[in-house]
Write a protein that holds these residues in place. Structure first.
Motif, PDB file in Angstrom:
ATOM      1  N   ALA A 201       0.825  -1.210   0.000  1.00  0.00           N
ATOM      2  CA  ALA A 201       0.000   0.000   0.000  1.00  0.00           C
ATOM      3  C   ALA A 201       0.860   1.261   0.000  1.00  0.00           C
ATOM      4  CB  ALA A 201      -0.932  -0.010   1.214  1.00  0.00           C
ATOM      5  N   VAL A 202       1.921   1.258   0.810  1.00  0.00           N
ATOM      6  CA  VAL A 202       2.801   2.431   0.885  1.00  0.00           C
ATOM      7  C   VAL A 202       3.524   2.656  -0.442  1.00  0.00           C
ATOM      8  CG1 VAL A 202       4.895   3.350   1.970  1.00  0.00           C
ATOM      9  CG2 VAL A 202       3.100   2.326   3.387  1.00  0.00           C
ATOM     10  N   VAL A 203       4.035   1.568  -1.036  1.00  0.00           N
ATOM     11  CA  VAL A 203       4.733   1.684  -2.325  1.00  0.00           C
ATOM     12  C   VAL A 203       3.779   2.182  -3.414  1.00  0.00           C
ATOM     13  CG1 VAL A 203       5.888   0.369  -4.161  1.00  0.00           C
ATOM     14  CG2 VAL A 203       6.471  -0.048  -1.759  1.00  0.00           C
ATOM     15  N   ALA A 204       2.542   1.678  -3.404  1.00  0.00           N
ATOM     16  CA  ALA A 204       1.556   2.112  -4.402  1.00  0.00           C
ATOM     17  C   ALA A 204       1.230   3.597  -4.248  1.00  0.00           C
ATOM     18  CB  ALA A 204       0.285   1.271  -4.278  1.00  0.00           C
ATOM     19  N   LEU A 205       1.040   4.052  -3.013  1.00  0.00           N
ATOM     20  CA  LEU A 205       0.750   5.470  -2.768  1.00  0.00           C
ATOM     21  C   LEU A 205       1.932   6.351  -3.180  1.00  0.00           C
ATOM     22  CD1 LEU A 205      -1.100   5.345   0.675  1.00  0.00           C
ATOM     23  CD2 LEU A 205      -2.063   6.038  -1.530  1.00  0.00           C
ATOM     24  N   ALA A 206       3.141   5.914  -2.839  1.00  0.00           N
ATOM     25  CA  ALA A 206       4.332   6.671  -3.223  1.00  0.00           C
ATOM     26  C   ALA A 206       4.480   6.720  -4.740  1.00  0.00           C
ATOM     27  CB  ALA A 206       5.577   6.039  -2.586  1.00  0.00           C
ATOM     28  N   GLY A 207       4.217   5.585  -5.413  1.00  0.00           N
ATOM     29  CA  GLY A 207       4.294   5.545  -6.870  1.00  0.00           C
ATOM     30  C   GLY A 207       3.261   6.442  -7.511  1.00  0.00           C
ATOM     31  N   TRP A 208       2.026   6.436  -6.976  1.00  0.00           N
ATOM     32  CA  TRP A 208       0.968   7.299  -7.512  1.00  0.00           C
ATOM     33  C   TRP A 208       1.359   8.768  -7.381  1.00  0.00           C
ATOM     34  CZ3 TRP A 208      -1.915  11.237  -5.464  1.00  0.00           C
ATOM     35  CH2 TRP A 208      -3.007  11.680  -6.236  1.00  0.00           C
ATOM     36  N   PHE A 209       1.867   9.145  -6.220  1.00  0.00           N
ATOM     37  CA  PHE A 209       2.266  10.542  -5.998  1.00  0.00           C
ATOM     38  C   PHE A 209       3.408  10.923  -6.942  1.00  0.00           C
ATOM     39  CE2 PHE A 209       4.854  13.796  -3.938  1.00  0.00           C
ATOM     40  CZ  PHE A 209       3.896  14.756  -3.645  1.00  0.00           C
ATOM     41  N   LEU A 210       4.388  10.037  -7.082  1.00  0.00           N
ATOM     42  CA  LEU A 210       5.550  10.336  -7.918  1.00  0.00           C
ATOM     43  C   LEU A 210       5.157  10.505  -9.382  1.00  0.00           C
ATOM     44  CD1 LEU A 210       8.650  10.639  -7.827  1.00  0.00           C
ATOM     45  CD2 LEU A 210       8.828   8.193  -8.253  1.00  0.00           C
TER      46      LEU A 210
END
Length: 352
Positions: A201-210
């Motif tokens: 979940a954290v990696v997905a959120l970080a990827g979406w933001f990036l």
């Protein structure tokens, strides 16, 4: 003057009504062609799979433990897929992420690394895995960006090389994780949800933001849309491509850490064919293979669709060959839809 106005308006009495109809239809068409519309289609497909699972397996499928199993199954492939999304959005491909993940598990579980981690901190194992993944991505990026080697060939070479190096280091044996602190952290739960799912979940959120809220993401999309135009616009294309492959390598390193936590062992066979699962999830999610459009949300939904499909087949004891056929059919349909979208793109203008 008044006669001229009457003459001009006379032949087109129905024009205002036509414009009204078009204005009502246009927002719906734009919504369906936009990111939200594409995500809605994936959500519907995922919901249909849940309905099928509930009908065929009943309470076995819908209980909380099975739902967490689906998410755990999706988490490792999902993290790899996030990194692959960036590469494909820029018009590249990375076939090496599965082998790189296997290599990170082997290096992180070497006796010397585990001994040093025991004497200092389990975080050392994490840092080693991330460093190995980033180094492999750096090699890919430099060879592709500065060596002008096609990404397919460069990452195919890394796929073979990383797997071979992992076999040499491990002697084709399984290396058991002996660091209890590492295992305790990786097996922990937060509010009843396994840590592996939280990492995803954290990696997905970080990827979406990036991808969606930073200059880095906009440059990635621009390079995938038109590399030469991006270069002329002042984007340092080669350097950016290196960053993208390092990012994919880091994602493979994180996935390697998660795999160690799940299996408690490092082996050269970890990550076998994971690159194909990741690419399939990215394509089904709506990221264009030709580059220029990427969606992290779509990738997450694509991973969940394949994970749920696997679970439904497992619950019903269906042949794995039928499962592979179903996956292949889904991928073909997704690519055909992408081609249709790409064909319309030049006439309507590309949206990202």
């Amino acid at each position: 003057m008044s006669e001229q106005k009457t003459t001009v308006a006379g032949p087109h009495p129905s024009a205002p009504a036509d414009h009204s109809t078009e204005s009502k239809a246009a927002p719906l068409q734009d919504f369906l062609r936009g990111p939200a519309g594409r995500s809605l289609g994936l959500v519907i497909a995922l919901a249909l799979l849940f309905v099928v699972g509930a009908i065929t397996s009943g309470d076995r499928f819908l209980n909380l433990e099975n739902l967490l199993t689906i998410l755990r199954l999706a988490s490792i492939t999902g993290v790899i897929s996030i990194g692959v999304t960036f590469v494909i959005t820029a018009g590249g491909i990375d076939l090496s992420v599965g082998s790189v993940m296997g290599l990170t598990t082997v290096v992180a579980t070497m006796a010397s690394v585990q001994l040093a981690a025991t004497q200092s901190s389990w975080i050392l194992m994490v840092l080693v895995a991330l460093a190995v993944g980033a180094a492999a991505g750096l090699i890919n990026g430099v060879v592709i960006a500065y060596g002008n080697v096609v990404s397919f060939i460069a990452t195919l070479a890394m796929l073979v090389g990383a797997r071979g190096l992992a076999e040499l280091i491990s002697g084709r044996t399984t290396q058991i994780v002996s660091n209890r602190d590492f295992l305790q952290v990786m097996r922990a739960e937060l509010i009843g949800i396994p840590i592996l799912i939280w990492i995803f979940a954290v990696v997905a959120l970080a990827g979406w933001f990036l991808l969606n809220r930073t200059t880095f993401g906009r440059r990635t999309i621009a390079i995938g849309g038109n590399l030469e135009a991006s270069r002329l616009a002042g984007i340092k294309v080669r350097r950016h491509l290196v960053y993208l492959y390092v990012l994919a390598g880091l994602a493979a390193g994180i996935a390697g850490i998660m795999m160690l936590g799940r299996t408690t062992a490092g082996t050269s066979t970890h990550g076998l064919l994971y690159e194909l699962d990741a690419i399939a999830a990215v394509v089904v999610g709506g990221t264009l293979l030709i580059g220029g459009r990427g969606t992290i949300m779509g990738t997450v939904l694509g991973v969940l669709i394949f994970s749920t499909l696997t679970n439904v087949f497992t619950q019903n004891n269906l042949d794995t060959s039928v499962q592979a056929l179903a996956k292949g059919s889904i991928i073909v349909v997704a690519v055909l839809l992408q081609q249709r979208f790409a064909a319309r793109g030049p006439r309507r203008g590309r949206r990202t």
